[in-house]
Design a protein around this motif. Sequence first.
Motif, short mmCIF file in Angstrom:
data_model
loop_
_atom_site.label_atom_id
_atom_site.label_comp_id
_atom_site.label_asym_id
_atom_site.label_seq_id
_atom_site.Cartn_x
_atom_site.Cartn_y
_atom_site.Cartn_z
N PRO A 180 0.84 -1.20 0.00
CA PRO A 180 0.00 0.00 0.00
C PRO A 180 0.87 1.24 0.00
O PRO A 180 2.00 1.24 0.52
N ARG A 240 -3.33 0.02 -3.54
CA ARG A 240 -4.12 0.52 -2.41
C ARG A 240 -3.46 1.78 -1.88
O ARG A 240 -2.26 1.79 -1.59
N ILE A 242 -3.44 5.11 0.91
CA ILE A 242 -3.88 5.79 2.12
C ILE A 242 -3.61 7.27 1.90
O ILE A 242 -2.45 7.68 1.77
N ASN A 265 -9.91 2.55 -4.64
CA ASN A 265 -8.67 2.07 -4.05
C ASN A 265 -8.10 3.03 -3.01
O ASN A 265 -6.98 2.83 -2.51
N ARG A 294 -13.62 3.42 5.05
CA ARG A 294 -12.62 4.16 4.27
C ARG A 294 -11.85 5.19 5.09
O ARG A 294 -11.02 5.92 4.52
N VAL A 360 -6.44 -2.93 4.74
CA VAL A 360 -5.54 -2.25 3.81
C VAL A 360 -4.11 -2.79 3.95
O VAL A 360 -3.39 -2.93 2.95
#
Length: 366
Positions: A180, A240, A242, A265, A294, A360
């Motif tokens: 990620p 993915r 953040i 994503n 999310r 995640v």
Amino acid sequence: MSHAPDPLGSTHPVTTEVPDLRLVDWAPRAQVSLPVTRVARAAASVIDVHNHLGRWLTTDWCAPDVPALLAMMDDAGIEAVVNLDGLWGAELEANLDRYDRAHPGRFLTFCQVDWTLLRRPGGEREIQDQLRDSAARGARGIKVWKNVGLTVTGPDGELVLPDDPRVVGVLALAGELGLPALVHVADPKAFFDPLDVHNERFDELAGQPDWSFADRDHYPTFDELLAAFERLLVATPGTRYIGAHVGCVAEDLDHVERLLRAAPNLVVDIAGRLGELGRQPRRFRRLVERFPDRVLFGTDAYPLSREQLEVHFRFLETDDEYFDYAPGEEIPPQGRWQISGADLPADLLPGLYGDNARRVLGLAER
């Protein structure tokens, strides 16, 4: 000494001399009487997805005493902390040895890559090799900082924006490697505005003028960076993401919701933005209600302290009003205001505190 008229017909003395007080020195004490709710331990197991434990931002380890850090984490209900300071090569190894390998399950170190390699032709391939090496060593993700978009240049001397094909190639590879990407694409909106009487972060920027990106001859606008970030998200659906600091647009949660809808994503963390979210707690609560899977917990508080953890828990779990977002600071660092609690429903807390991060980060469910 003069006398002012009184509504009842009497007079009282009025001192005409006003103290010579600069606004920057004014530190008023609120006279409202409000409840104080201490939340010493989170309502669910916590993963702090945004913190700094290494030496990237300091001359020495941000967590000088790891056993003391672990004891505090246990006491506050912190299951694990994501360390964004891994960098690459020997420094990544040092972070992995100190945290991940010494204390399995408690720390997850992200690498970074040397984006300055883009200054020479073929630099993208070198960066990709660096990323593969970091993944093989045990990095659990990649941190992408704001230098991509603000300072990194290519061979032609032009700024490299987040949606540059070379950046897209590297972060598409991150998705292939199962890493990620936590992306900090822009600082607060006020950092891109003129440093004038209308800038709400004047105190902060006056003390750190090099944090200002208002010079349009050298930096993109805030909106240009956010638009490039959205194009990056859409171009790399297999990665993915953040979005650090509420997607780097905590001041506009409508914008955050648009990003979340455009990019399945993407998730966002709340790190370093209580000063923004706490001025709009009901709007933040609606964001979490609309996107319960999310939004992730993060602090960006280094060194991590009980005081910082408790103010985060208090913001998320209580309806307390008008309290400090930076306990212990005489002058709030981001702005001279207080915050109020979001009072999130109890059923939303496990996801925000830890379950969303486990998904995640590829961790086992608790």
